[in-house]
Design an enzyme around this catalytic site. Sequence first.
Site, PDB file in Angstrom:
ATOM      1  N   ASP A  59       0.865  -1.189   0.000  1.00 37.07           N
ATOM      2  CA  ASP A  59       0.000   0.000   0.000  1.00 37.07           C
ATOM      3  C   ASP A  59       0.900   1.238   0.000  1.00 37.07           C
ATOM      4  O   ASP A  59       1.785   1.357   0.866  1.00 37.07           O
ATOM      5  CB  ASP A  59      -0.827  -0.078   1.298  1.00 37.07           C
ATOM      6  CG  ASP A  59      -1.775   1.090   1.480  1.00 37.07           C
ATOM      7  OD1 ASP A  59      -1.646   2.106   0.764  1.00 37.07           O
ATOM      8  OD2 ASP A  59      -2.638   0.990   2.370  1.00 37.07           O
ATOM      9  N   SER A  85      -9.558   5.825  -8.395  1.00 34.85           N
ATOM     10  CA  SER A  85      -9.697   6.594  -9.635  1.00 34.85           C
ATOM     11  C   SER A  85     -11.129   6.799 -10.129  1.00 34.85           C
ATOM     12  O   SER A  85     -11.331   7.478 -11.125  1.00 34.85           O
ATOM     13  CB  SER A  85      -8.899   5.887 -10.735  1.00 34.85           C
ATOM     14  OG  SER A  85      -9.529   4.655 -11.059  1.00 34.85           O
ATOM     15  N   THR A 125      -4.474  14.293 -13.347  1.00 33.98           N
ATOM     16  CA  THR A 125      -5.612  14.231 -14.263  1.00 33.98           C
ATOM     17  C   THR A 125      -6.096  15.631 -14.637  1.00 33.98           C
ATOM     18  O   THR A 125      -5.927  16.578 -13.855  1.00 33.98           O
ATOM     19  CB  THR A 125      -6.773  13.452 -13.584  1.00 33.98           C
ATOM     20  OG1 THR A 125      -7.995  13.734 -14.278  1.00 33.98           O
ATOM     21  CG2 THR A 125      -6.978  13.861 -12.135  1.00 33.98           C
ATOM     22  N   ASP A 126      -6.710  15.736 -15.808  1.00 35.40           N
ATOM     23  CA  ASP A 126      -7.280  17.037 -16.210  1.00 35.40           C
ATOM     24  C   ASP A 126      -8.445  17.439 -15.298  1.00 35.40           C
ATOM     25  O   ASP A 126      -8.868  18.590 -15.307  1.00 35.40           O
ATOM     26  CB  ASP A 126      -7.726  17.010 -17.684  1.00 35.40           C
ATOM     27  CG  ASP A 126      -8.818  15.997 -17.991  1.00 35.40           C
ATOM     28  OD1 ASP A 126      -9.188  15.207 -17.091  1.00 35.40           O
ATOM     29  OD2 ASP A 126      -9.301  15.979 -19.144  1.00 35.40           O
ATOM     30  N   GLU A 127      -8.965  16.482 -14.517  1.00 35.08           N
ATOM     31  CA  GLU A 127     -10.130  16.799 -13.677  1.00 35.08           C
ATOM     32  C   GLU A 127      -9.790  17.807 -12.572  1.00 35.08           C
ATOM     33  O   GLU A 127     -10.688  18.399 -11.977  1.00 35.08           O
ATOM     34  CB  GLU A 127     -10.743  15.515 -13.103  1.00 35.08           C
ATOM     35  CG  GLU A 127     -11.180  14.596 -14.234  1.00 35.08           C
ATOM     36  CD  GLU A 127     -12.050  13.415 -13.816  1.00 35.08           C
ATOM     37  OE1 GLU A 127     -12.758  13.517 -12.799  1.00 35.08           O
ATOM     38  OE2 GLU A 127     -12.010  12.398 -14.526  1.00 35.08           O
ATOM     39  N   TYR A 153     -12.845  12.954  -5.784  1.00 31.08           N
ATOM     40  CA  TYR A 153     -11.732  12.382  -6.564  1.00 31.08           C
ATOM     41  C   TYR A 153     -10.785  13.488  -7.021  1.00 31.08           C
ATOM     42  O   TYR A 153      -9.574  13.449  -6.759  1.00 31.08           O
ATOM     43  CB  TYR A 153     -12.273  11.599  -7.771  1.00 31.08           C
ATOM     44  CG  TYR A 153     -11.208  11.281  -8.815  1.00 31.08           C
ATOM     45  CD1 TYR A 153     -10.121  10.483  -8.501  1.00 31.08           C
ATOM     46  CD2 TYR A 153     -11.298  11.805 -10.121  1.00 31.08           C
ATOM     47  CE1 TYR A 153      -9.131  10.205  -9.446  1.00 31.08           C
ATOM     48  CE2 TYR A 153     -10.322  11.530 -11.066  1.00 31.08           C
ATOM     49  CZ  TYR A 153      -9.244  10.732 -10.729  1.00 31.08           C
ATOM     50  OH  TYR A 153      -8.276  10.465 -11.667  1.00 31.08           O
ATOM     51  N   LYS A 157      -6.835  14.461  -6.001  1.00 34.89           N
ATOM     52  CA  LYS A 157      -5.748  14.496  -6.987  1.00 34.89           C
ATOM     53  C   LYS A 157      -5.084  15.881  -7.003  1.00 34.89           C
ATOM     54  O   LYS A 157      -3.864  15.993  -7.116  1.00 34.89           O
ATOM     55  CB  LYS A 157      -6.271  14.139  -8.389  1.00 34.89           C
ATOM     56  CG  LYS A 157      -6.738  12.710  -8.562  1.00 34.89           C
ATOM     57  CD  LYS A 157      -5.642  11.669  -8.434  1.00 34.89           C
ATOM     58  CE  LYS A 157      -4.659  11.693  -9.584  1.00 34.89           C
ATOM     59  NZ  LYS A 157      -3.656  10.591  -9.445  1.00 34.89           N
ATOM     60  N   HIS A 279     -22.415  16.686 -12.261  1.00 33.83           N
ATOM     61  CA  HIS A 279     -21.676  16.096 -13.393  1.00 33.83           C
ATOM     62  C   HIS A 279     -20.851  17.150 -14.147  1.00 33.83           C
ATOM     63  O   HIS A 279     -21.411  18.091 -14.701  1.00 33.83           O
ATOM     64  CB  HIS A 279     -22.713  15.462 -14.333  1.00 33.83           C
ATOM     65  CG  HIS A 279     -22.160  14.514 -15.325  1.00 33.83           C
ATOM     66  ND1 HIS A 279     -22.964  13.698 -16.072  1.00 33.83           N
ATOM     67  CD2 HIS A 279     -20.891  14.238 -15.700  1.00 33.83           C
ATOM     68  CE1 HIS A 279     -22.211  12.956 -16.870  1.00 33.83           C
ATOM     69  NE2 HIS A 279     -20.958  13.279 -16.661  1.00 33.83           N
TER      70      HIS A 279
END
Length: 339
Positions: A59, A85, A125-127, A153, A157, A279
């Site tokens: 882990d 993810s 991530t692009d998020e 999430y 990140k 969303h």
Amino acid sequence: MKIIVTGGAGFIGGNFCHYMVNTYEEDQIICIDKLTYAGNMETLAPILEKENFTFYKADIADRKAIFEIFEKEHPDIVINFAAESHVDRSILDPEVFLRTNIIGTSVMLDACREYGIQRYHQVSTDEVYGDLPLDRPDLFFTEETPLHTSRPYSASKASADLLVQAYVRTYHLPCTISRCSNNYGPYHFPEKFIPLMIANVLNDKKIPVYGKGENVRDWLYVEDHCIAIDQIVRKGTVGEIYNIGGHNEKTNLEVAKTVLKELGKGEEYIDYVTDRPGHDRRYAIDPTKIHEELGWLPGTPFEAGIKKTITWYLENRAWWENIISGDYQNYYEKMYKDR
Ligand code: NAD
Ligand code: TYD
């Protein structure tokens, strides 16, 4: 060189391990993975016996275990893919996202400080940039776009990215960060949109499209992401962030129709279900920097990539049927029943 790859039993990390083991026989690829629900040793089966590949089940948030591996291996490069993810799971239960994505990253960074490395690379991530409006196709995420997260999430990140930048500034740790758009391709866990659709249709089930299917994602074939990361690690500048994407924006409905067409099915297979809360509307990467600085360009157009992906799922039924026959059924029930 010794290269630690965390999260290598997952989708992108797995594809990356295959790519590295087969491309650089002189390098030693050392995979660390906790084997959560998303980790699968079957993904690593084709390279498990290769001489330049080693696997540790551990882990990344377990400081003792990670330091022991560093003590033994003394890696030159560390590439951190390991993460929780899935956005929908982060809405159901955020805590594990904070533990793995933030604490796990901090443990990896500390191990790199303690043992000394040539490069630490954070797969982001692009998020982390939030989303873009649907009616402004002229807007894209650049590396200068402010972080503006909208769910657990992406918040986890983004927190990890900030930590990485803090370690560069405070401790001069040689790090880079990449922020990629949505990936698709072989070994993609069937909870995600594209493999979920393929698996459902192959089992003669409808495909759940959230809301009206108008949300836009910028799809990249996974091997192109792997090549981009390899180039950033070898040629990128320490302290820099690189966006990765191939200007391949599609609405979810367009992607659903493409998958159905490729599988010889009609639009009656589309089931419009209740939208995801909050969303994100549109993700779209501006990849100018990685193109101009490192010469990276995507190699696989969507039309070819989606055909390759569907063929892979047809030829590797055992891989995904094993997954969807287990605990995944409980998740699917919880997520989609009464939706
Ligand atoms: P995945 O869920 O398929 O795989 C994650 C892997 O990490 C699994 O093998 C899992 O067992 C392992 N893992 C989870 N927690 C761990 C822990 N605490 N310690 C060690 N291993 C652990 O994810 P993915 O889609 O392959 O994503 C990989 C990385 O790429 C993530 O950091 C993600 O944020 C990023 N990313 C993904 C996409 C995408 O479209 N999938 C796009 C951009 C960036
Ligand atoms: P997903 O693969 O979960 O990736 P992300 O949320 O990180 O972009 O979802 C991609 C898009 O597909 C997203 O707009 C949500 C949508 N979606 C559906 O319409 N139905 C589904 O069953 C899933 C899993 C996703």
